[in-house]
Design a protein around this motif. Structure first.
Motif, short mmCIF file in Angstrom:
data_model
loop_
_atom_site.label_atom_id
_atom_site.label_comp_id
_atom_site.label_asym_id
_atom_site.label_seq_id
_atom_site.Cartn_x
_atom_site.Cartn_y
_atom_site.Cartn_z
N GLN A 8 -21.93 -51.24 21.14
CA GLN A 8 -21.37 -52.49 21.65
C GLN A 8 -21.61 -53.63 20.66
N ARG A 9 -22.84 -53.70 20.11
CA ARG A 9 -23.15 -54.75 19.12
C ARG A 9 -22.28 -54.60 17.88
N GLU A 10 -22.10 -53.36 17.44
CA GLU A 10 -21.28 -53.12 16.25
C GLU A 10 -19.83 -53.51 16.49
N ALA A 11 -19.30 -53.18 17.67
CA ALA A 11 -17.92 -53.54 18.00
C ALA A 11 -17.77 -55.06 18.08
N LEU A 12 -18.76 -55.72 18.69
CA LEU A 12 -18.73 -57.18 18.77
C LEU A 12 -18.76 -57.79 17.38
N GLY A 13 -19.66 -57.30 16.54
CA GLY A 13 -19.76 -57.82 15.17
C GLY A 13 -18.47 -57.63 14.40
N ALA A 14 -17.85 -56.47 14.53
CA ALA A 14 -16.59 -56.20 13.84
C ALA A 14 -15.49 -57.12 14.36
N PHE A 15 -15.49 -57.38 15.67
CA PHE A 15 -14.50 -58.27 16.25
C PHE A 15 -14.69 -59.69 15.72
N ILE A 16 -15.93 -60.17 15.68
CA ILE A 16 -16.21 -61.51 15.17
C ILE A 16 -15.81 -61.61 13.70
N ARG A 17 -16.15 -60.60 12.90
CA ARG A 17 -15.79 -60.59 11.48
C ARG A 17 -14.27 -60.66 11.32
N GLU A 18 -13.54 -59.86 12.10
CA GLU A 18 -12.08 -59.85 12.03
C GLU A 18 -11.51 -61.23 12.39
N GLN A 19 -12.04 -61.84 13.44
CA GLN A 19 -11.55 -63.17 13.85
C GLN A 19 -11.88 -64.22 12.78
N ARG A 20 -13.06 -64.10 12.18
CA ARG A 20 -13.44 -65.05 11.12
C ARG A 20 -12.50 -64.92 9.93
N LYS A 21 -12.20 -63.70 9.55
CA LYS A 21 -11.30 -63.48 8.41
C LYS A 21 -9.90 -63.97 8.72
N SER A 37 -27.50 -70.09 11.25
CA SER A 37 -27.78 -69.75 9.85
C SER A 37 -26.84 -68.64 9.36
N ASN A 38 -26.57 -68.69 8.09
CA ASN A 38 -25.73 -67.70 7.44
C ASN A 38 -26.32 -66.29 7.61
N PRO A 39 -27.63 -66.08 7.36
CA PRO A 39 -28.20 -64.74 7.55
C PRO A 39 -28.09 -64.23 8.99
N TYR A 40 -28.29 -65.13 9.95
CA TYR A 40 -28.19 -64.73 11.35
C TYR A 40 -26.77 -64.26 11.68
N LEU A 41 -25.77 -65.03 11.26
CA LEU A 41 -24.38 -64.64 11.51
C LEU A 41 -24.05 -63.32 10.82
N SER A 42 -24.59 -63.12 9.64
CA SER A 42 -24.38 -61.86 8.93
C SER A 42 -24.93 -60.69 9.74
N GLN A 43 -26.11 -60.89 10.33
CA GLN A 43 -26.70 -59.84 11.16
C GLN A 43 -25.86 -59.57 12.40
N VAL A 44 -25.32 -60.62 13.00
CA VAL A 44 -24.46 -60.46 14.18
C VAL A 44 -23.21 -59.66 13.79
N GLU A 45 -22.59 -60.01 12.68
CA GLU A 45 -21.38 -59.31 12.24
C GLU A 45 -21.64 -57.85 11.90
N ARG A 46 -22.84 -57.54 11.44
CA ARG A 46 -23.18 -56.15 11.10
C ARG A 46 -23.73 -55.38 12.30
N GLY A 47 -23.79 -56.03 13.46
CA GLY A 47 -24.24 -55.36 14.67
C GLY A 47 -25.74 -55.17 14.74
N LEU A 48 -26.48 -55.96 13.97
CA LEU A 48 -27.93 -55.83 13.95
C LEU A 48 -28.63 -56.72 14.97
N HIS A 49 -27.88 -57.66 15.53
CA HIS A 49 -28.49 -58.60 16.49
C HIS A 49 -27.50 -58.87 17.62
N GLN A 50 -28.01 -58.92 18.84
CA GLN A 50 -27.19 -59.24 20.01
C GLN A 50 -27.29 -60.75 20.26
N PRO A 51 -26.20 -61.48 20.04
CA PRO A 51 -26.25 -62.93 20.22
C PRO A 51 -26.35 -63.33 21.68
#
Length: 135
Positions: A8-21, A37-51
């Motif tokens: 679920q985190r990975e799908a969310l991150g991929a969705f956010i990345r797609e919308q950002r692009k 922060s830039n690093p935090y958003l990067s982690q969210v996009e890679r599915g490493l953190h649940q926002p």
């Protein structure tokens, strides 16, 4: 076997990345717009953190995507799926020969997995609860 929350985190991150692009924003620009922060958003996009919900609302505002759509992608709104099922059942009773929209989205070879998940989430959010019939 993959943990469902991880998927679920990975799908969310991929969705956010797609919308950002699609919004032509760099990660740094999104960080500035959301005060995250830039690093935090990067982690969210890679599915490493649940926002949190607050973070999802900030991201949704910056990307011009409904917060409900992001929360559905994050698995925080399960009621929509139940409402969508009820609406689909009501639609099936009213128009039994109409093909299932979600099946059509899943079967479309032109769409990637993230795009399919995003379309299905948006479709479900648009259906809303089935109308209440008065007797």
């Amino acid at each position: 076997m993959t943990d469902p929350w991880e998927a679920q985190r990975e799908a969310l991150g991929a969705f956010i990345r797609e919308q950002r692009k699609r919004a032509n924003l760099s990660l740094r620009q999104l960080a500035e717009l959301t005060s995250l922060s830039n690093p935090y958003l990067s982690q969210v996009e890679r599915g490493l953190h649940q926002p949190s919900v607050r973070v999802l609302k900030a991201i949704s505002g910056a990307l011009n995507v409904s917060a409900e759509t992001l929360m559905t992608q994050a698995g925080l709104i399960d009621a929509i799926a139940g409402d969508a099922t009820e609406a689909a059942e009501a639609t099936e009773k009213q128009a039994p020969n109409v093909p299932d929209t979600e099946d059509a989205i899943r079967a479309d070879p032109r769409l990637g997995d993230e795009q399919k998940a995003a379309l299905i989430a948006v479709y479900r959010s648009m259906l809303g609860p089935a109308p209440i019939k008065e007797s």
